[in-house]
Scaffold this motif. Structure first.
Motif, mmCIF file in Angstrom:
data_model
loop_
_atom_site.group_PDB
_atom_site.id
_atom_site.type_symbol
_atom_site.label_atom_id
_atom_site.label_comp_id
_atom_site.label_asym_id
_atom_site.label_seq_id
_atom_site.Cartn_x
_atom_site.Cartn_y
_atom_site.Cartn_z
ATOM 1 N N VAL A 148 -42.423 38.976 -22.570
ATOM 2 C CA VAL A 148 -42.705 37.807 -23.401
ATOM 3 C C VAL A 148 -43.768 38.145 -24.454
ATOM 4 C CG1 VAL A 148 -43.687 35.484 -23.385
ATOM 5 C CG2 VAL A 148 -41.988 36.130 -21.671
ATOM 6 N N ALA A 149 -44.800 38.875 -24.017
ATOM 7 C CA ALA A 149 -45.859 39.240 -24.967
ATOM 8 C C ALA A 149 -45.314 40.140 -26.069
ATOM 9 C CB ALA A 149 -46.998 39.942 -24.231
ATOM 10 N N GLY A 150 -44.449 41.075 -25.694
ATOM 11 C CA GLY A 150 -43.906 41.982 -26.694
ATOM 12 C C GLY A 150 -42.817 41.365 -27.531
ATOM 13 N N GLY A 151 -42.248 40.262 -27.102
ATOM 14 C CA GLY A 151 -41.177 39.624 -27.864
ATOM 15 C C GLY A 151 -41.534 38.231 -28.310
ATOM 16 N N ARG A 152 -42.774 38.063 -28.735
ATOM 17 C CA ARG A 152 -43.229 36.726 -29.128
ATOM 18 C C ARG A 152 -42.418 36.154 -30.283
ATOM 19 N NH1 ARG A 152 -49.398 37.117 -30.340
ATOM 20 N NH2 ARG A 152 -49.058 34.899 -30.787
ATOM 21 N N ASP A 153 -41.872 37.040 -31.141
ATOM 22 C CA ASP A 153 -41.127 36.539 -32.290
ATOM 23 C C ASP A 153 -39.776 35.956 -31.895
ATOM 24 O OD1 ASP A 153 -43.166 37.201 -33.951
ATOM 25 O OD2 ASP A 153 -42.265 39.077 -34.653
ATOM 26 N N TRP A 154 -39.247 36.348 -30.746
ATOM 27 C CA TRP A 154 -37.941 35.814 -30.350
ATOM 28 C C TRP A 154 -37.928 35.190 -28.955
ATOM 29 C CZ3 TRP A 154 -38.651 41.011 -31.705
ATOM 30 C CH2 TRP A 154 -38.842 41.902 -30.643
ATOM 31 N N ALA A 155 -39.021 35.268 -28.226
ATOM 32 C CA ALA A 155 -39.076 34.644 -26.900
ATOM 33 C C ALA A 155 -39.286 33.143 -27.043
ATOM 34 C CB ALA A 155 -40.202 35.257 -26.072
ATOM 35 N N GLY A 156 -38.257 32.369 -26.743
ATOM 36 C CA GLY A 156 -38.325 30.923 -26.916
ATOM 37 C C GLY A 156 -38.973 30.217 -25.738
ATOM 38 N N THR A 157 -38.742 28.901 -25.700
ATOM 39 C CA THR A 157 -39.372 28.083 -24.665
ATOM 40 C C THR A 157 -38.881 28.417 -23.267
ATOM 41 O OG1 THR A 157 -39.576 26.277 -26.237
ATOM 42 C CG2 THR A 157 -39.764 25.707 -23.908
ATOM 43 N N THR A 158 -37.579 28.670 -23.143
ATOM 44 C CA THR A 158 -37.006 28.863 -21.814
ATOM 45 C C THR A 158 -37.595 30.062 -21.083
ATOM 46 O OG1 THR A 158 -34.959 27.803 -22.507
ATOM 47 C CG2 THR A 158 -34.863 29.137 -20.509
ATOM 48 N N PRO A 159 -37.625 31.268 -21.670
ATOM 49 C CA PRO A 159 -38.229 32.386 -20.931
ATOM 50 C C PRO A 159 -39.703 32.183 -20.649
ATOM 51 C CG PRO A 159 -37.729 33.033 -23.184
ATOM 52 C CD PRO A 159 -37.063 31.719 -22.965
ATOM 53 N N ARG A 160 -40.406 31.515 -21.551
ATOM 54 C CA ARG A 160 -41.818 31.260 -21.312
ATOM 55 C C ARG A 160 -41.996 30.282 -20.144
ATOM 56 N NH1 ARG A 160 -44.983 32.470 -26.408
ATOM 57 N NH2 ARG A 160 -43.449 33.434 -27.806
ATOM 58 N N THR A 161 -41.090 29.304 -20.069
ATOM 59 C CA THR A 161 -41.133 28.367 -18.940
ATOM 60 C C THR A 161 -40.874 29.087 -17.628
ATOM 61 O OG1 THR A 161 -40.363 26.568 -20.346
ATOM 62 C CG2 THR A 161 -40.099 26.274 -17.969
ATOM 63 N N ARG A 162 -39.867 29.982 -17.634
ATOM 64 C CA ARG A 162 -39.573 30.734 -16.430
ATOM 65 C C ARG A 162 -40.771 31.598 -16.010
ATOM 66 N NH1 ARG A 162 -36.640 27.459 -17.111
ATOM 67 N NH2 ARG A 162 -34.372 27.469 -17.277
ATOM 68 N N LEU A 163 -41.407 32.211 -16.977
ATOM 69 C CA LEU A 163 -42.566 33.050 -16.680
ATOM 70 C C LEU A 163 -43.703 32.229 -16.089
ATOM 71 C CD1 LEU A 163 -44.205 35.645 -16.744
ATOM 72 C CD2 LEU A 163 -44.717 35.177 -19.168
ATOM 73 N N VAL A 179 -35.303 37.078 -22.658
ATOM 74 C CA VAL A 179 -35.980 37.707 -23.800
ATOM 75 C C VAL A 179 -35.124 38.836 -24.361
ATOM 76 C CG1 VAL A 179 -37.988 39.059 -24.502
ATOM 77 C CG2 VAL A 179 -38.288 37.062 -23.030
ATOM 78 N N ASP A 180 -34.555 39.641 -23.476
ATOM 79 C CA ASP A 180 -33.730 40.761 -23.923
ATOM 80 C C ASP A 180 -32.488 40.259 -24.640
ATOM 81 O OD1 ASP A 180 -33.136 43.662 -23.883
ATOM 82 O OD2 ASP A 180 -31.426 43.028 -22.664
#
Length: 646
Positions: A524-539, A578-579
Motif C-alpha cells: 500500500v505504501a509503495g502503491g499510494r498512487d493506485w491503492a484505493g479505499t478497498t485495499p487500505r480498508t483490508r489492511l 494493489v497489484d
C-alpha cells in the motif's frame, strides 16, 4: 449447431488467500504462470501413476461427453501470486477458449485457483457451492487426484441437470418437470444406498433380503407347527405342570411369527413402499424370525433332555439318593466353615452366603420330596408322570450343591481381595500425585475425582481396620476411585495435547500474519498512487486483527489463530488488490493523471469530481480477489476466475 454443454450447478469459487511463510525444512519450488501443453501438469510430484491414470480417465470422459477440456496443475507454490490471478494468467498464456477449464493447486502454500469460461458456468453461487461441497474437501484431505476428478465430475450432466442454451441458463427438462423427477429419483437412490450400508445387512440387496425373508417365514412356520405337535405329545406324557415352560416358549415364537407375517402382508399389499422402507421392514421380519427360531432351538434341546430323562428314569432316581445323602453329611462342615469366616471377616463381607445352611436344608428337602414322588410313579409303572418329579429333584439337588460350594468360593474371594487392597491403595495414591501435577489450565474436570479418591482412601482404611475387615468392599471403593482418576487424567492429558497444538498453530499463524500484514503495508505504501479505499480498508482491518491475535495468544490460542488467519487473508487480499490496480493502470494506455489526489498537484480533496473515482481507476475489489469466496462478475475475456485457500 453445437449441442448444449453441461454447466455446473456449482463450480469452484473465489478469492485466493496465499499462505504465509511455511515452517519447512527447505524452501518449496515456486512457479510463475506458464503455458500449458498437457492436461495434467504435476510439477509438485503429488500424483502417483495410479492417480494420474484415474485423473486422465476422468478428463477423457469429460471431453468425450461434453467437449470440455479440463487442465489440472499441481505446483508447490504460485511464486507469491494469488491462486485466481495465477490461474487467469496461465489461461491467457495458454490461449484457452470457451471449452477449456483450469484447476491449479499450490500444494505447499495450500492455495488454488480456477479459470472457467462464462459460457460454461451458470453463476458465482453455483461456483461457490461446488467448491465447498466437492472439490475443497478433497484438497483439505490432500486427495489431489480426488479434487481433479471431483471437478471433472461436476461438469457432467449426471451431476448437474443444467444447460446453457444460447447464452441463457435453462433447466434440462425431460418432458416437463423431468429434471426434478431425475433429481428425486437420484436422492431416493442415494438414501436407499445409505440405508443399505448403515443397516444390519449392508452386503445384501433388497431382492436378496426379500428372498431370505420368504425362506425364513416358511422355515419358522414349519418349526412352530412341529414344536406345537411336540408340546402336545409331551403334555400327554408328562402332564401340564411338566411342560408349562415349553408352552410359553411356543406361544412367544408364534406371536413373533405372526408379527413377521403381518409385515410381509404390508409389503405385499396394494400400497407400495419405497426401497428404504422395504429394507427396514424386511430387517424387522428377519429379526423376528431369528428370535423365534432361537427360542424354538432352545426348546428342542430341553425336549431332548426331557426324553433322555424319561428313558433313563430308573438310573437317575437311583443316583439321586447317594447325592442327597452326601450333601446332607457335608452340611455340618460347611456350617463350621461359615462360623470361621464370621470370626475373620465382617458381616457385610459374608452377607451373600450368610443364609447358605438354611437354604441348603430347604433345597435338600425339596429334592427328597420330589424323589419320593418320582419313585412312587415309577413303582406304579408310570414313567411319563415320574419325569416332572425327577426334573424337580435334579434341579433342587443342583441348587443345593451350588449353595454349598459358594462358601468355599467366598472364602477364596475374601483372601484374594485382602491381598489386592495394598496395591489398589498405592495406585490411587499415585493417581493423586499425578493429578497434582496437572497444569491448572487442563484440570477443569479433576476436582471431583480427586475428592472422591481421597474419600475412598479413608473409607477403605476404615473397612480394613479392626479384627473383621471387609476387603471386597474396600477394594471396590479403591477400584472405582482409581478408574475415575484414570479417566480424569486421560481427559487432562488430551486437553494438554490439544492446548499445546493450539499454541503451536497460533504461533505459526502469527508468524504468517505478521509477514502478510507487513507485506500488505509495504504494498500500500509503495502503491499510494493506485491503492484505493478497498485495499487500505483490508489492511486496516488486518492490522486490527493481528493486534487482537497478539493480545489473545496467551489466554486463547485458538481464538488467536482464527484472528491471525483472518488477518493474513485480508492482508493478502490487500496485496492482490494493489497489484491488480497497478496492472490495470499500466494496461490503460489512454489513462491520464489529472489533479485532485491526496498529495497530488490538485491541492487536496474537495469532495467533487477531483476525487479518485474521476480518474477512472477502480478502487473496488475485482472478480477474482474480492474476498474469500466471492465469484465476481464476468470478465472482459469471457472467463471467471475463482479459488481460495484449503
Amino acid at each position: 449447431m453445437p449441442r448444449p454443454r453441461a454447466v455446473l450447478p456449482r463450480l469452484l469459487a473465489v478469492a485466493a488467500l496465499a499462505v504465509g511463510p511455511l515452517l519447512l525444512a527447505g524452501p518449496a519450488a515456486a512457479q510463475e504462470p506458464l503455458r500449458l501443453d498437457d492436461q495434467i501438469t504435476d510439477d509438485a510430484g503429488v500424483l502417483s501413476a495410479d492417480d494420474r491414470a484415474r485423473v486422465q480417465t476422468a478428463l477423457d470422459q469429460l471431453r468425450a461427453d461434453e467437449g470440455l477440456q479440463l487442465f489440472v496443475v499441481f505446483e508447490d507454490t504460485f511464486d507469491g501470486t494469488s491462486g485466481p490471478d495465477w490461474a487467469t494468467e496461465t489461461a491467457q498464456l495458454s490461449g484457452f477458449g470457451d471449452g477449456d477449464v483450469l484447476l491449479a493447486v499450490a500444494v505447499e502454500s495450500r492455495d488454488y485457483g480456477t479459470s472457467i469460461p462464462v459460457a460454461v458456468i451458470s453463476s458465482s453461487d453455483d461456483q461457490l457451492s461446488l467448491e465447498t461441497d466437492q472439490v475443497e474437501p478433497h484438497l483439505a484431505d490432500e486427495d489431489w487426484a480426488g479434487a481433479a476428478i471431483a471437478m471433472a465430475d461436476g461438469l457432467s450432466p449426471s451431476n448437474t441437470g443444467w444447460y446453457v442454451l444460447g447464452g441463457a441458463v435453462a433447466v434440462a427438462a425431460l418432458g416437463g418437470g423431468g429434471y426434478a423427477v431425475v433429481r428425486r429419483r437420484r436422492r431416493a437412490a442415494e438414501e436407499a444406498e445409505a440405508i443399505r450400508k448403515a443397516g444390519p445387512y449392508p452386503d445384501q440387496s433388497t431382492e436378496q433380503l426379500t428372498n431370505r425373508a420368504s425362506e425364513g417365514l416358511l422355515a419358522v412356520d414349519e418349526a412352530v407347527r412341529t414344536s406345537q405337535l411336540d408340546l402336545d405329545f409331551a403334555r400327554l406324557q408328562y402332564g401340564e405342570a411338566g411342560v408349562a415352560g415349553f408352552a410359553g416358549t411356543v406361544g412367544n415364537a408364534r406371536t413373533q411369527l405372526a408379527e413377521a407375517f403381518s409385515i410381509r402382508q404390508q409389503l405385499d399389499d396394494e400400497v407400495p413402499e419405497d426401497e428404504p422402507t422395504q429394507r427396514r421392514m424386511l430387517a424387522r421380519v428377519l429379526e423376528l424370525l431369528q428370535a423365534a427360531d432361537d427360542q424354538l432351538d432352545a426348546q428342542a434341546t430341553e425336549f431332548a433332555a426331557l426324553r433322555d430323562l424319561e428313558a433313563n428314569a430308573p438310573q437317575v432316581l437311583a443316583g439321586l439318593g447317594p447325592r442327597l445323602t452326601a450333601m446332607t453329611g457335608r452340611l455340618p462342615a460347611e456350617e463350621e466353615r461359615l462360623a470361621q469366616l464370621g470370626r475373620r471377616w465382617a458381616a457385610s463381607a459374608l452377607a451373600p452366603v450368610a443364609d447358605v445352611p438354611a437354604r441348603v436344608r430347604e433345597q435338600l428337602a425339596a429334592a427328597e420330596q420330589a424323589t419320593t414322588a418320582a419313585q412312587t410313579e415309577l413303582q406304579a409303572g408310570r414313567t411319563g408322570p415320574a419325569v416332572p418329579s425327577l426334573r424337580t429333584a435334579e434341579d433342587a439337588a443342583a441348587a443345593a450343591q451350588a449353595s454349598l460350594d459358594s462358601l468355599a468360593a467366598r472364602a477364596q474371594e475374601l483372601n484374594t481381595a485382602a491381598a489386592a487392597v495394598p496395591a489398589a491403595r498405592a495406585e490411587v495414591e499415585a493417581g493423586l500425585v499425578a493429578a497434582g501435577r496437572v497444569d491448572p489450565t487442563d484440570a477443569a474436570g479433576m476436582a471431583e475425582p480427586v475428592t472422591q479418591a481421597r474419600d475412598s482412601l479413608g473409607v477403605a482404611d476404615q473397612l480394613m481396620a479392626g479384627p473383621t475387615p471387609d476387603p471386597i468392599a474396600a477394594l471396590a471403593r479403591l477400584d472405582a476411585a482409581d478408574d475415575a482418576l484414570d479417566a480424569a487424567l486421560a481427559t487432562a492429558q488430551t486437553a494438554a495435547v490439544e492446548r499445546r497444538a493450539a499454541v503451536a498453530r497460533a504461533e505459526r499463524a502469527l508468524v504468517s500474519a505478521r509477514s502478510s500484514v507487513s507485506s500488505a503495508g509495504a504494498a500500500v505504501a509503495g502503491g499510494r498512487d493506485w491503492a484505493g479505499t478497498t485495499p487500505r480498508t483490508r489492511l486496516s482491518e488486518a492490522e486490527r486483527l493481528l493486534a487482537a491475535a497478539e493480545a489473545a495468544f496467551a489466554t486463547d490460542p485458538a481464538g488467536s489463530s482464527q484472528s491471525a488467519a483472518r488477518a493474513s487473508s485480508l492482508a493478502e487480499e490487500a496485496v492482490s488488490l494493489v497489484d491488480r490496480a497497478r496492472r490495470e493502470r499500466e494496461s490503460r494506455s489512454s489513462y491520464s493523471g489529472g489533479g485532485g489526489f491526496f498529495g497530488g498537484s490538485g491541492g487536496g480533496w474537495s469532495g467533487g469530481s477531483s476525487y479518485r473515482g474521476s480518474s477512472g481507476r477502480s478502487s473496488g475489489r475485482s472478480s477474482s480477489s474480492s474476498g474469500r469466496r466471492s465469484g465476481g462478475g464476468r470478465s472482459s475475456g469471457a472467463r471467471r476466475s475463482g479459488g481460495g485457500r484449503f
